[in-house]
Design a protein around this motif. Sequence first.
Motif, PDB file in Angstrom:
ATOM      1  N   LYS A  52       0.827  -1.201   0.000  1.00  0.00           N
ATOM      2  CA  LYS A  52       0.000   0.000   0.000  1.00  0.00           C
ATOM      3  C   LYS A  52       0.864   1.255   0.000  1.00  0.00           C
ATOM      4  N   THR A  53       1.953   1.236   0.780  1.00  0.00           N
ATOM      5  CA  THR A  53       2.854   2.390   0.834  1.00  0.00           C
ATOM      6  C   THR A  53       3.537   2.607  -0.509  1.00  0.00           C
ATOM      7  N   ILE A  54       3.971   1.520  -1.127  1.00  0.00           N
ATOM      8  CA  ILE A  54       4.635   1.625  -2.427  1.00  0.00           C
ATOM      9  C   ILE A  54       3.668   2.147  -3.477  1.00  0.00           C
ATOM     10  N   VAL A  55       2.427   1.669  -3.449  1.00  0.00           N
ATOM     11  CA  VAL A  55       1.431   2.120  -4.419  1.00  0.00           C
ATOM     12  C   VAL A  55       1.166   3.620  -4.265  1.00  0.00           C
ATOM     13  N   THR A  56       1.118   4.101  -3.039  1.00  0.00           N
ATOM     14  CA  THR A  56       0.876   5.528  -2.796  1.00  0.00           C
ATOM     15  C   THR A  56       1.963   6.384  -3.449  1.00  0.00           C
ATOM     16  N   ILE A  57       3.220   5.968  -3.309  1.00  0.00           N
ATOM     17  CA  ILE A  57       4.330   6.715  -3.919  1.00  0.00           C
ATOM     18  C   ILE A  57       4.311   6.565  -5.435  1.00  0.00           C
ATOM     19  N   SER A  58       4.023   5.367  -5.910  1.00  0.00           N
ATOM     20  CA  SER A  58       4.003   5.109  -7.353  1.00  0.00           C
ATOM     21  C   SER A  58       2.908   5.911  -8.043  1.00  0.00           C
ATOM     22  N   GLU A  59       1.776   6.084  -7.399  1.00  0.00           N
ATOM     23  CA  GLU A  59       0.687   6.869  -7.990  1.00  0.00           C
ATOM     24  C   GLU A  59       1.091   8.333  -8.146  1.00  0.00           C
ATOM     25  N   GLU A  60       1.853   8.848  -7.197  1.00  0.00           N
ATOM     26  CA  GLU A  60       2.351  10.224  -7.322  1.00  0.00           C
ATOM     27  C   GLU A  60       3.288  10.347  -8.513  1.00  0.00           C
ATOM     28  N   ALA A  61       4.165   9.367  -8.687  1.00  0.00           N
ATOM     29  CA  ALA A  61       5.082   9.382  -9.822  1.00  0.00           C
ATOM     30  C   ALA A  61       4.315   9.298 -11.141  1.00  0.00           C
TER      31      ALA A  61
END
Length: 329
Positions: A253-262
Motif C-alpha cells: 500500500k505504501t509503495i502504491v501511494t508513492i508510485s501513484e504520485e510518480a
Amino acid sequence: MLVECPQENCTVGTTGKCLLNNEPASSCPHYQGFTQDIEGSVDEELLSEPEQNPSFQSSNTLTEDSLSLLTGGRYCTIVGIIGPPDSGKTAALVSLYLLLSHGRLAGFEYADSRSLMALDEISRGARRWTGGTPPQQMTAHTELSDDRAAGFLHLKVRAAEHPAAIDFLLPDLPGEWSTAMVEESRHDRLAFLQRADVIWLTVDGSRLTTPATRQSTIHRTKLYLQRLKEFFPDLPRVILVVTRADTSVVSEKTIVTISEEAMALGISLSVQAISSFSINPDAPAGTGIAELVLASIGREPELGEFWPPSEEGRGPRAIGNVVRGGVDI
C-alpha cells in the motif's frame, strides 16, 4: 637580490645580519638603501605574501570536468543518486564495491575503475571489525571539498547478459544537497541529473514501516519526485531504492501511494529494495544490489547509418547515377 654593504667582512648580504648588530634599514650608517643583482642595481619590490595557502582539490573522485575525457571515448552509464541524509546512499555504493571486489555480485564481475582510492576510502569503515563485532557506523557522512561540484566514482563491470563491459559513473553526494533541492529550491549542484541515464531516489525503508515516521516519509518522498520533475522536466527512469530491507518490509500500500504520485507526474518509476549491510540472516548483506545494478544499465543509443540510402536525387543529373545497359551503377 642582495643588500649591499661597503663594510669589509659584513655578511648582511648572505645572512641578513649586520656585522655591527645594527638594523640595516634603520640604524646602520653603512646601509646603502638599495638592492643589487648580478646584472646591476635595480629598484624592485618583492612579491606580496599570499592571503592563504593554495588548496588542491581531492583527486580521489572524478570531477564533472574530468568526465568528458572518459565519456568522450566510450558510452558511460551515469547514475544520479539523491535522497535525504542517512538514507543509505553511500552504504549502497560501499556494498556494491565490496561485493564486486570479492567476486560476489551475482551476474557481474569487476573490470576496472578510475577511482579506486575513493572507493577504498568510503568503504574503510565497513572493513574495521573488532573481534567479529561490526562497527557502530559502516560509512562516514559524505563531505566534499568543493561545495559546488559533484564527485563521481567510476566502476567498469562485465555482466553475464551483456556483450561488452559497462562503465558506471556514480556520484557520492551529501544528503544535504538533496535536502536543499526540496527546501531551498537549490538544484544548481545537481545539474548533472540532466545527463543521467537513471536516477536512484533512496529512502530509508525503516522509516516507511515505523508508524511515527511513515506518513512524513511518504510526503517527503513525494516532494522529491515533484522537485525532480519541476527542475528537470526531461527525467530519465527513476528507481525508488528502499534501503535497510533487512530490518523491515515496506507494505504494498505504501509503495502504491508513492508510485501513484510518480504516475501523476509522468515519471517512470520502479522499486528496488536493498540491504547494503545486514543484521538479519534472512536478508543477507548485499540483498538487491545486483538487481539494482542490472535495472540501472543504460541503453547505448543506436547510431543511424552513416550515409543512409535515399530515393531523392535519382534523376538524370544525379552524381554517380550512370546507366549502362539499363542498370544503375
